[in-house]
Design an enzyme around this catalytic site. Structure first.
Site, mmCIF file in Angstrom:
data_model
loop_
_atom_site.group_PDB
_atom_site.id
_atom_site.type_symbol
_atom_site.label_atom_id
_atom_site.label_comp_id
_atom_site.label_asym_id
_atom_site.label_seq_id
_atom_site.Cartn_x
_atom_site.Cartn_y
_atom_site.Cartn_z
ATOM 1 N N GLU A 1 0.835 -1.188 0.000
ATOM 2 C CA GLU A 1 0.000 0.000 0.000
ATOM 3 C C GLU A 1 0.880 1.252 0.000
ATOM 4 O O GLU A 1 1.896 1.313 0.689
ATOM 5 C CB GLU A 1 -0.863 -0.038 1.262
ATOM 6 C CG GLU A 1 -1.746 1.139 1.508
ATOM 7 C CD GLU A 1 -2.457 1.024 2.857
ATOM 8 O OE1 GLU A 1 -3.445 1.763 3.041
ATOM 9 O OE2 GLU A 1 -2.037 0.212 3.715
ATOM 10 N N TRP A 2 0.490 2.244 -0.778
ATOM 11 C CA TRP A 2 1.191 3.523 -0.770
ATOM 12 C C TRP A 2 0.597 4.390 0.336
ATOM 13 O O TRP A 2 -0.584 4.712 0.340
ATOM 14 C CB TRP A 2 1.041 4.224 -2.119
ATOM 15 C CG TRP A 2 1.620 5.610 -2.133
ATOM 16 C CD1 TRP A 2 0.920 6.779 -2.091
ATOM 17 C CD2 TRP A 2 3.008 5.972 -2.208
ATOM 18 N NE1 TRP A 2 1.783 7.851 -2.129
ATOM 19 C CE2 TRP A 2 3.072 7.382 -2.203
ATOM 20 C CE3 TRP A 2 4.197 5.244 -2.279
ATOM 21 C CZ2 TRP A 2 4.281 8.072 -2.271
ATOM 22 C CZ3 TRP A 2 5.390 5.933 -2.351
ATOM 23 C CH2 TRP A 2 5.436 7.322 -2.339
ATOM 24 N N ASP B 1 14.077 -2.883 14.045
ATOM 25 C CA ASP B 1 15.022 -2.051 13.279
ATOM 26 C C ASP B 1 14.491 -0.617 13.251
ATOM 27 O O ASP B 1 14.339 -0.006 12.201
ATOM 28 C CB ASP B 1 15.179 -2.605 11.863
ATOM 29 C CG ASP B 1 16.345 -1.962 11.111
ATOM 30 O OD1 ASP B 1 17.149 -1.256 11.741
ATOM 31 O OD2 ASP B 1 16.442 -2.151 9.886
#
Length: 289
Positions: A93-94, A196
């Site tokens: 998804e953007w 991370d």
């Protein structure tokens, strides 16, 4: 590049033509693109010569975070699993927006609530990656054992293989690893961690909603995650204040923080070389002289 991206989009049912493909900078490991078709906008990452589970485990990590309902992550539509050195893609998804006045406060509360999702053991059921480096995993009952065996020891071995451990550094690191139990004395519950969480792995989405990307999830000490956020910055006072209102840190946090930061600095030493040696050596001298 377009044929790979087109094939990946067709695999999820978007057979419309690609209208725009724009390269996005910021990552060290993958190529990344904004892709727009007649139907939708996507964020696409590509890579080659990677292990078969490289993108699969990233998608799995995003799924674990999404299931906490604590903070937003992009939906994963497709990932390739290479049979060899072929190029594969991860289609997501953007999400794009601008931060608002409370974005970082919401980020702190969201990560804290993610950390309130607990596992039965420490570690993860599948090997992951830190950058391009393999990150072996198992599920174990003791945090200190996990941190020693599945975080510090693998980085020690990589550093030794790559010539990053001159004798004095090697001896100090061995001594520190042997003495871990004398510092890690606080009670630890296995929180779900992003794994991370440097400043480039969160972003503002629609309406300023904070979103996490590029995880390397596992269950561990929530202080381990917070310690890494302080290595390279990218987090505001509002973030830390909101986090601790939801999830207070232990009284010995400042004492163990460099011990936790050591793992990520060793990984950067192994990835990028001697630029990180001074930071590693300062931590080793602090703990073992």
């Amino acid at each position: 590049m377009n044929p790979l991206i087109q094939q990946s989009l067709e695999a999820i049912g978007d057979t419309s033509s690609i209208q725009e493909t724009t390269s996005i900078s910021g990552g060290d490991i993958n190529q990344a693109f904004y892709v727009r078709t007649k139907e939708e906008e996507y964020f696409v990452k590509t890579n080659k010569d990677v292990p078969e589970h490289f993108f699969r485990v990233e998608a799995k990590g995003l799924s674990f975070i999404r299931d906490t309902k604590a903070i937003r992550v992009p939906e994963v539509y497709y990932y390739g699993e290479p049979a060899g050195n072929e190029q594969v893609a991860l289609v997501m998804e953007w999400l794009k927006g601008e931060p608002t006045g409370d974005t970082e406060e919401r980020l702190g509360r969201g990560i804290a609530n993610m950390h309130k999702t607990y596992g039965e053991k420490f570690g993860f059921e599948e090997d992951t990656f830190i950058g391009a480096l393999p990150q072996p995993n198992r599920l174990v009952g003791d945090w200190t054992t996990y941190y020693h065996d599945y975080r510090l020891v693998p980085q020690f071995n990589i550093a030794a293989e790559r010539g990053q451990l001159p004798l004095e550094r090697k001896q100090r690191l061995k001594k520190l690893m042997e003495r871990l139990p004398q510092w890690l004395t606080h009670e630890v519950k296995p929180s779900l961690l992003h794994g991370d969480l440097w400043g480039g792995n969160w972003m503002a989405g629609p309406n300023g909603e904070p979103c996490l990307i590029d995880p390397s999830v596992f269950y561990g000490d929530h202080a381990f995650e917070l310690a890494f956020t302080e290595v390279f910055g990218g987090y505001s006072e509002a973030f830390y204040r909101a986090y601790q209102e939801e999830m207070p840190l232990s009284e010995n946090y400042e004492d163990i923080k460099p011990l936790y930061q050591l793992y990520y600095l060793l990984a950067h030493l192994n990835l990028f070389g001697e630029a990180y040696a001074g930071s590693v050596d300062r931590i080793l001298k602090r703990y073992v002289g």
